[in-house]
Enzyme design. Sequence first.
Site, PDB file in Angstrom:
ATOM      1  N   LYS A 155       0.783  -1.244   0.000  1.00 52.05           N
ATOM      2  CA  LYS A 155       0.000   0.000   0.000  1.00 52.05           C
ATOM      3  C   LYS A 155       0.814   1.293   0.000  1.00 52.05           C
ATOM      4  O   LYS A 155       0.503   2.223   0.735  1.00 52.05           O
ATOM      5  CB  LYS A 155      -0.928   0.043   1.227  1.00 52.05           C
ATOM      6  CG  LYS A 155      -1.970  -1.029   1.261  1.00 52.05           C
ATOM      7  CD  LYS A 155      -2.795  -0.971   2.511  1.00 52.05           C
ATOM      8  CE  LYS A 155      -2.017  -1.400   3.753  1.00 52.05           C
ATOM      9  NZ  LYS A 155      -2.871  -1.704   4.883  1.00 52.05           N
ATOM     10  N   ASP A 191      -5.196  -5.112  11.029  1.00 51.64           N
ATOM     11  CA  ASP A 191      -6.481  -4.400  11.092  1.00 51.64           C
ATOM     12  C   ASP A 191      -7.694  -5.321  10.918  1.00 51.64           C
ATOM     13  O   ASP A 191      -8.758  -5.073  11.488  1.00 51.64           O
ATOM     14  CB  ASP A 191      -6.544  -3.232  10.091  1.00 51.64           C
ATOM     15  CG  ASP A 191      -6.176  -3.632   8.670  1.00 51.64           C
ATOM     16  OD1 ASP A 191      -5.756  -4.778   8.442  1.00 51.64           O
ATOM     17  OD2 ASP A 191      -6.299  -2.763   7.763  1.00 51.64           O
TER      18      ASP A 191
HETATM   19  C1  BGC Z   1      -2.053  -5.603   4.024  1.00 52.89           C
HETATM   20  C2  BGC Z   1      -2.910  -6.274   5.063  1.00 52.89           C
HETATM   21  C3  BGC Z   1      -4.019  -5.344   5.517  1.00 52.89           C
HETATM   22  C4  BGC Z   1      -4.789  -4.829   4.309  1.00 52.89           C
HETATM   23  C5  BGC Z   1      -5.904  -3.869   4.690  1.00 52.89           C
HETATM   24  C6  BGC Z   1      -2.914  -5.053   2.900  1.00 52.89           C
HETATM   25  O1  BGC Z   1      -2.120  -4.350   2.006  1.00 52.89           O
HETATM   26  O2  BGC Z   1      -1.118  -6.514   3.493  1.00 52.89           O
HETATM   27  O3  BGC Z   1      -2.119  -6.660   6.171  1.00 52.89           O
HETATM   28  O4  BGC Z   1      -4.878  -6.016   6.377  1.00 52.89           O
HETATM   29  O5  BGC Z   1      -3.890  -4.186   3.421  1.00 52.89           O
HETATM   30  O6  BGC Z   1      -5.424  -2.752   5.358  1.00 52.89           O
END
Ligand code: BGC
Length: 468
Positions: A155, A191
């Site tokens: 992200k 989360d």
């Molecule tokens: C992460 C997860 C997270 C999700 C939502 C993903 O990019 O790898 O760990 O739960 O985003 O935030």
Amino acid sequence: NPCATSPEVEKYLQPFQLSPETLQEVSARLRKDLLRGLGKHSHHKAPVKMLPTFVRATPDGTEKGDFLALDLGGTNFRVLHVRVEEEAQKVQICAIPQEMMLGTGEQLFDHIATCLGDFLESHNLKGQTLPLGFTFSFPCEQLEIDKSILIRWTKGFNCSGVEGKDVVQLLKEAIHRRGDYHIGSVAMVNDTVGTMMSCGYKDQSCEIGMIIGTGTNACYMEEIKNVKRIEGKDGRMCINTEWGGFGDDGCLDDILTEFDVEVDKTSINPGVHIFEKMISGMYLGEIVRLVLVKMTKDKLLFKGQISEALGTPGRFETKFISEIEDGLENAKKILTELGLDWDLVDASVVRLVCDTISSRSAYLCAAALATLVNRIRNNRKLGHLKTTVGVDGTVYRKHPTFSSKLQKAVRLLAPQCDITFLVSEDGSGTGAAMVTAVAQRLAHQSRLLEESDGEDNEEEEEEEEEGQ
Ligand code: BGC
């Protein structure tokens, strides 16, 4: 000029339209990948990581306590003070500048420690040593509840020197460098787990947590006997699926469009989190932008004129999709703001593009969620499963029709499951505190048990260790 539903327009949208049969196929492929992730020898290479969380119980509603919580990895970084039983909380949002998301880990954790310090100061909490729930929404190999190794950033984060390290340790070191306050025990959670736990406080049949926001992911309660790399046979453990990584081995290549391939290629982590890149808020706007650019180049939109804004990566935000689908007037306003010379047909074509791409996202999530609920039902050998899914995330919350499309599709794909969807009220913050609260409740209950047994467990444990 073509009308919104002309065959020329349809040609661009068709690759995004997944039939119920394709969705069933996607769900079946994920089912196999869940098994690979759970397997003792296959999990190393599995694209869907199925990470143990060390959370073995959901709340029973009697939890209490006073906690701090940090929440990193969603739209905002937040610091919270949570009183579980009162649902009272104080929240402070701290910006994390873009440079910091790509800087060093030390800078990032120093910043987090500063935000926490400022928060404690302004709420007169500096003298106290409160337990801290740390919601860290990235894939982590969790060794204990307070020991968690970052597998990789996702992200848009890419801080140096953090992958492969224990994130709790990095946080503690940063707090230590300041030296002006202390924290108590730390519980680290994803989360999705936070969301499941905070919804579980209100609804005790909540056993799945799902996020569709900046990123996407889900966790659920799995039978420990199926988690082959964990010792033990009894009970359940929450598994963080990290379903965003589904497709990283190429198993979804046949449903990717040229636009998905482009989004992946230009991202900071090419080849990683392919499923997430078709679904989540970090990427949806960019997919729409790429489709609009192509259609404009092919003279199907805006008289063939691409504005500077439309030509700029990242300028078409995911929130525009929600706004545009919400009403024609919004669409007109946004197209004007993007410097485009539009007419009414353009506006309706753009709405159709947005609808197609957000619907695909909802249906893919539905396919993945169907896999989880079907799995839980099979695990428990039930003809019919009634369960609750705790959900959070900007895409799910803010988009006008996303949640209803997702729910309808899951009903089709998992007809023997009756699912209640519960939107979490700030799950990722309070949920981390809830993990600590549940752990404290369990410890308290087992202390009471021990006292009534009058056993001396410590001695037994020592003997066991010596014997090994
Ligand atoms: C992460 C997860 C997270 C999700 C939502 C993903 O990019 O790898 O760990 O739960 O985003 O935030």
